[in-house]
Design a protein around this motif. Structure first.
Motif, PDB file in Angstrom:
ATOM      1  N   ARG A   1       0.929  -1.201   0.021  1.00 41.89           N
ATOM      2  CA  ARG A   1      -0.241   0.095   0.073  1.00 41.89           C
ATOM      3  C   ARG A   1       0.859   1.141  -0.009  1.00 41.89           C
ATOM      4  NH1 ARG A   1      -3.796  -2.717   4.240  1.00 41.89           N
ATOM      5  NH2 ARG A   1      -5.073  -4.092   2.944  1.00 41.89           N
ATOM      6  N   LYS A   2       0.546   2.108  -0.704  1.00 37.99           N
ATOM      7  CA  LYS A   2       1.031   3.420  -0.678  1.00 37.99           C
ATOM      8  C   LYS A   2       0.349   4.752  -0.662  1.00 37.99           C
ATOM      9  CE  LYS A   2       4.096   5.845  -4.349  1.00 37.99           C
ATOM     10  NZ  LYS A   2       4.492   5.752  -5.607  1.00 37.99           N
ATOM     11  N   GLN A   3       0.554   5.605   0.008  1.00 36.64           N
ATOM     12  CA  GLN A   3      -0.176   6.938   0.419  1.00 36.64           C
ATOM     13  C   GLN A   3       0.763   8.197  -0.121  1.00 36.64           C
ATOM     14  OE1 GLN A   3      -2.480   6.984   3.774  1.00 36.64           O
ATOM     15  NE2 GLN A   3      -4.404   5.910   2.595  1.00 36.64           N
ATOM     16  N   LEU A   4       0.614   8.725  -1.160  1.00 36.06           N
ATOM     17  CA  LEU A   4       1.669  10.056  -1.289  1.00 36.06           C
ATOM     18  C   LEU A   4       0.907  11.122  -1.089  1.00 36.06           C
ATOM     19  CD1 LEU A   4       4.361  10.687  -2.722  1.00 36.06           C
ATOM     20  CD2 LEU A   4       3.371  10.613  -4.816  1.00 36.06           C
ATOM     21  N   VAL A   5       1.425  12.046  -0.173  1.00 33.63           N
ATOM     22  CA  VAL A   5       0.774  13.482   0.282  1.00 33.63           C
ATOM     23  C   VAL A   5       1.684  14.295  -0.431  1.00 33.63           C
ATOM     24  CG1 VAL A   5       0.229  14.749   2.141  1.00 33.63           C
ATOM     25  CG2 VAL A   5       0.181  12.288   2.262  1.00 33.63           C
ATOM     26  N   ILE A   6       0.838  15.170  -1.361  1.00 28.66           N
ATOM     27  CA  ILE A   6       1.671  16.376  -2.172  1.00 28.66           C
ATOM     28  C   ILE A   6       1.137  17.578  -1.644  1.00 28.66           C
ATOM     29  CG2 ILE A   6       1.955  17.230  -4.664  1.00 28.66           C
ATOM     30  CD1 ILE A   6       1.773  14.432  -5.500  1.00 28.66           C
ATOM     31  N   PRO A   7       1.872  18.673  -0.807  1.00 30.74           N
ATOM     32  CA  PRO A   7       1.447  19.844  -0.680  1.00 30.74           C
ATOM     33  C   PRO A   7       1.346  20.577  -2.039  1.00 30.74           C
ATOM     34  CG  PRO A   7       3.507  19.145   0.644  1.00 30.74           C
ATOM     35  CD  PRO A   7       3.184  18.023  -0.542  1.00 30.74           C
ATOM     36  N   TYR A   8      -0.086  21.323  -1.971  1.00 30.30           N
ATOM     37  CA  TYR A   8      -0.397  22.120  -3.122  1.00 30.30           C
ATOM     38  C   TYR A   8       0.681  22.986  -3.496  1.00 30.30           C
ATOM     39  CZ  TYR A   8      -4.969  20.629  -2.590  1.00 30.30           C
ATOM     40  OH  TYR A   8      -6.182  19.680  -2.442  1.00 30.30           O
ATOM     41  N   GLY A   9       1.487  23.638  -2.719  1.00 27.90           N
ATOM     42  CA  GLY A   9       2.634  24.403  -2.994  1.00 27.90           C
ATOM     43  C   GLY A   9       3.833  24.087  -3.563  1.00 27.90           C
ATOM     44  N   ARG A  10       3.877  22.605  -3.654  1.00 29.25           N
ATOM     45  CA  ARG A  10       5.031  21.927  -4.290  1.00 29.25           C
ATOM     46  C   ARG A  10       4.799  21.447  -5.623  1.00 29.25           C
ATOM     47  NH1 ARG A  10       9.932  22.062  -1.964  1.00 29.25           N
ATOM     48  NH2 ARG A  10      10.344  19.758  -2.477  1.00 29.25           N
ATOM     49  N   MET A  11       3.389  21.488  -6.077  1.00 31.75           N
ATOM     50  CA  MET A  11       3.240  20.972  -7.394  1.00 31.75           C
ATOM     51  C   MET A  11       3.736  21.830  -8.605  1.00 31.75           C
ATOM     52  SD  MET A  11      -0.813  19.844  -7.383  1.00 31.75           S
ATOM     53  CE  MET A  11      -1.430  20.571  -6.199  1.00 31.75           C
ATOM     54  N   GLN A  12       4.501  21.552  -9.440  1.00 32.07           N
ATOM     55  CA  GLN A  12       5.283  21.832 -10.621  1.00 32.07           C
ATOM     56  C   GLN A  12       4.149  22.247 -11.591  1.00 32.07           C
ATOM     57  OE1 GLN A  12       8.350  23.410 -10.950  1.00 32.07           O
ATOM     58  NE2 GLN A  12       8.187  23.203  -8.621  1.00 32.07           N
ATOM     59  N   TYR A  13       3.600  20.957 -12.195  1.00 36.00           N
ATOM     60  CA  TYR A  13       2.458  20.950 -13.238  1.00 36.00           C
ATOM     61  C   TYR A  13       1.456  19.741 -12.964  1.00 36.00           C
ATOM     62  CZ  TYR A  13       5.753  17.754 -15.944  1.00 36.00           C
ATOM     63  OH  TYR A  13       6.544  17.039 -16.337  1.00 36.00           O
ATOM     64  N   VAL A  14       0.560  19.972 -13.641  1.00 35.27           N
ATOM     65  CA  VAL A  14      -0.640  18.522 -13.529  1.00 35.27           C
ATOM     66  C   VAL A  14      -0.947  18.442 -14.695  1.00 35.27           C
ATOM     67  CG1 VAL A  14      -2.792  18.048 -12.522  1.00 35.27           C
ATOM     68  CG2 VAL A  14      -1.230  19.396 -11.446  1.00 35.27           C
ATOM     69  N   GLU A  15      -0.860  17.168 -15.337  1.00 32.14           N
ATOM     70  CA  GLU A  15      -1.443  16.818 -16.712  1.00 32.14           C
ATOM     71  C   GLU A  15      -2.426  15.672 -16.699  1.00 32.14           C
ATOM     72  OE1 GLU A  15       2.126  15.720 -18.747  1.00 32.14           O
ATOM     73  OE2 GLU A  15       2.692  14.225 -17.401  1.00 32.14           O
TER      74      GLU A  15
END
Length: 165
Positions: A99-113
């Motif tokens: 199992r994997k849960q990845l938490v990404i802070p919005y401020g660290r996002m470079q781009y979304v595709e």
């Protein structure tokens, strides 16, 4: 978006059930080709070549057993996919055995595709890929209906711009 609190598996937005058909089709094509390749020693034996009989049987049986074991957990793999939008970050969940849960802070996002292959387009689905400023922190959200994927992309881009460091 929900407030930042501990989450339960029930609070995640799951992958669309049609994504199972995409995974099943991919499984059938992949393992069908591997099974055909495992039959080559049997064809050679039937054509009169000097091939030990065990070499004609064991590979095909081994491929069949592995393919059926993978098929057995395929639906659970799709059900384990999901995402959760929170106030400060985005959480992606996947995996049955690992199992994997990845938490990404919005401020660290470079781009979304938003991507979709031929099978995904056939079922009106897409996948979202989030790339972050950190090395190796790329998240994939699979099995999204196309309209939901584009709407989610816009929400994530807006949240990322708002929380930019």
């Amino acid at each position: 978006m929900t407030p930042t609190t501990p989450w339960s598996p029930n609070s995640f937005t799951p992958a669309d059930p049609a994504y199972f058909k995409v995974k099943l089709t991919t499984w059938a094509l992949t393992w069908g080709l591997i099974f055909l390749a495992s039959l080559v020693p049997g064809v050679l034996l039937a054509s009169g070549a000097s091939v030990p009989p065990w070499l004609a049987i064991i590979p095909a049986l081994l491929v069949l057993v592995i393919a059926l074991l993978i098929l057995r957990i395929l639906r659970r793999q799709v059900r384990a996919l999901g995402y959760l939008e929170r106030e400060e970050d985005f959480v992606v969940s996947s995996g049955v055995m690992w199992r994997k849960q990845l938490v990404i802070p919005y401020g660290r996002m470079q781009y979304v595709e938003v991507n979709s292959g031929p099978l995904e387009r056939r079922y009106g689905l897409c996948q979202l890929t989030l790339n972050t400023a950190g090395a190796g922190a790329t998240a994939h959200v699979y099995g999204l209906p196309e309209a939901q994927g584009h709407a989610l992309r816009e929400r994530l881009v807006a949240a990322g711009e708002e929380k930019m460091l």
